[in-house]
Design an enzyme around this catalytic site. Structure first.
Site, PDB file in Angstrom:
ATOM      1  N   ALA A  66       0.838  -1.197   0.000  1.00 27.43           N
ATOM      2  CA  ALA A  66       0.000   0.000   0.000  1.00 27.43           C
ATOM      3  C   ALA A  66       0.874   1.249   0.000  1.00 27.43           C
ATOM      4  O   ALA A  66       2.021   1.234   0.469  1.00 27.43           O
ATOM      5  CB  ALA A  66      -0.914  -0.004   1.213  1.00 27.43           C
ATOM      6  N   GLY A 111       0.776  -5.780   0.339  1.00 22.86           N
ATOM      7  CA  GLY A 111      -0.332  -6.003  -0.597  1.00 22.86           C
ATOM      8  C   GLY A 111       0.115  -6.546  -1.934  1.00 22.86           C
ATOM      9  O   GLY A 111      -0.655  -7.219  -2.620  1.00 22.86           O
ATOM     10  N   GLU A 114       0.398 -10.183  -1.346  1.00 21.74           N
ATOM     11  CA  GLU A 114      -0.966 -10.695  -1.225  1.00 21.74           C
ATOM     12  C   GLU A 114      -1.592 -10.863  -2.606  1.00 21.74           C
ATOM     13  O   GLU A 114      -2.348 -11.812  -2.845  1.00 21.74           O
ATOM     14  CB  GLU A 114      -1.801  -9.760  -0.353  1.00 21.74           C
ATOM     15  CG  GLU A 114      -1.407  -9.831   1.116  1.00 21.74           C
ATOM     16  CD  GLU A 114      -2.200  -8.895   1.999  1.00 21.74           C
ATOM     17  OE1 GLU A 114      -2.828  -9.374   2.947  1.00 21.74           O
ATOM     18  OE2 GLU A 114      -2.195  -7.669   1.733  1.00 21.74           O
ATOM     19  N   GLU A 134       4.238  -6.325   7.280  1.00 18.93           N
ATOM     20  CA  GLU A 134       3.314  -5.497   8.051  1.00 18.93           C
ATOM     21  C   GLU A 134       3.647  -5.462   9.541  1.00 18.93           C
ATOM     22  O   GLU A 134       3.369  -4.465  10.224  1.00 18.93           O
ATOM     23  CB  GLU A 134       1.876  -5.996   7.850  1.00 18.93           C
ATOM     24  CG  GLU A 134       1.259  -5.625   6.511  1.00 18.93           C
ATOM     25  CD  GLU A 134       1.591  -6.617   5.403  1.00 18.93           C
ATOM     26  OE1 GLU A 134       0.992  -6.519   4.326  1.00 18.93           O
ATOM     27  OE2 GLU A 134       2.464  -7.494   5.619  1.00 18.93           O
TER      28      GLU A 134
END
Length: 262
Positions: A66, A111, A114, A134
């Site tokens: 992000a 992300g 992911e 994270e």
């Protein structure tokens, strides 16, 4: 084909190429990019001219998670909205009717990893690195990273990744089965496109059926998966293309047998 600000969608035969284009930010995902990824993949899923999708990033990054500058400025309701929209975005990739091949050209973090976990096949260059860092922000992944990493890597390997926040060379994920191949930089896109074209040349209904079956298999429901497998196979066998290919194979086999007789 729609026009986007943070990515491009191009066609090569029946293969759609989605390229993230925020190279100055290592393709970090902001809200605009998140929405455009969702829109692009949802449209490609329904486009009958598309047989497979290759997703990659420009520059040195595949996707560096992000956009933290935007992330840090979000209010609590904005944060919740961003996470909910992310769930839809990842589903648009993972549940896409078309096979999605990740061509990982650089960093795939947070992300970005992911997103890789949502893809059907993963090709990476020798410099690519993946991670779910994270924990370094005192957070946990929010786009399915905890669940999909366990499903694809096993719990202990996922724990090591998640709890240390390590950023790991893509080559270390080959034995785990997450990354299919490591190739030289110059061969990354040619190899991804070669695989995508090979898959796109096969009957779309059969490829879509395989996606559904292998996804279901990860749930551990063997009896349900076997029933689904029989249903899908029965439909494909009865289809026009299934009947034609089986008949052609049988005829060729019979012809080879006749020629082999003394």
């Amino acid at each position: 084909m729609s026009t986007y600000q943070t990515l491009t969608v191009e066609m090569s035969g029946r293969v759609a190429i989605v390229t993230f284009r925020r190279a100055d930010q290592l393709n970090a995902m902001n809200r605009l990019m998140q929405g455009e990824i969702t829109a692009a993949f949802e449209a490609l899923s329904e486009d009958e001219s598309v047989g497979a999708i290759v997703v990659t990033g420009e520059g040195r990054g595949f996707m560096a998670g992000a956009d933290i500058k935007e992330y840090a400025a979000q209010t609590a309701p904005e944060f919740d909205s961003f996470q909910a929209a992310g769930t839809r975005m990842y589903a648009a990739i993972e549940n896409n009717r078309k096979p999605v091949i990740a061509a990982v050209n650089g960093f795939a973090l947070g992300g970005g990893m992911e997103l890789v976990l949502c893809c059907d096949i993963v090709i990476a260059n020798q410099f690519a690195k993946l991670g779910l860092p994270e924990i370094k922000l005192g957070l946990v992944p929010g786009g399915g990273g905890t669940q999909r990493s366990v499903a694809k890597l096993g719990r202990n390997r996922a724990n090591m990744l998640l709890m240390t926040g390590a950023i790991v060379p893509a080559s270390e994920f080959v034995d785990a089965g997450l990354v299919n191949e490591i190739v030289d930089v110059e061969h990354l896109m040619p190899r991804a496109l070669e695989l995508a074209a090979m898959i796109a040349a096969e009957p779309p209904t059969a490829i879509e059926g395989l996606k559904r079956l292998t996804a279901h298999a990860t749930a551990g429901d063997l009896a349900g998966g076997l029933a689904m497998e029989r249903d899908i196979l029965g439909g494909l066998y009865r289809s026009e293309i299934g009947q034609r290919r089986v008949r052609e194979f049988a005829e060729k086999s019979a012809e080879r047998a006749r020629k082999a007789k003394p």
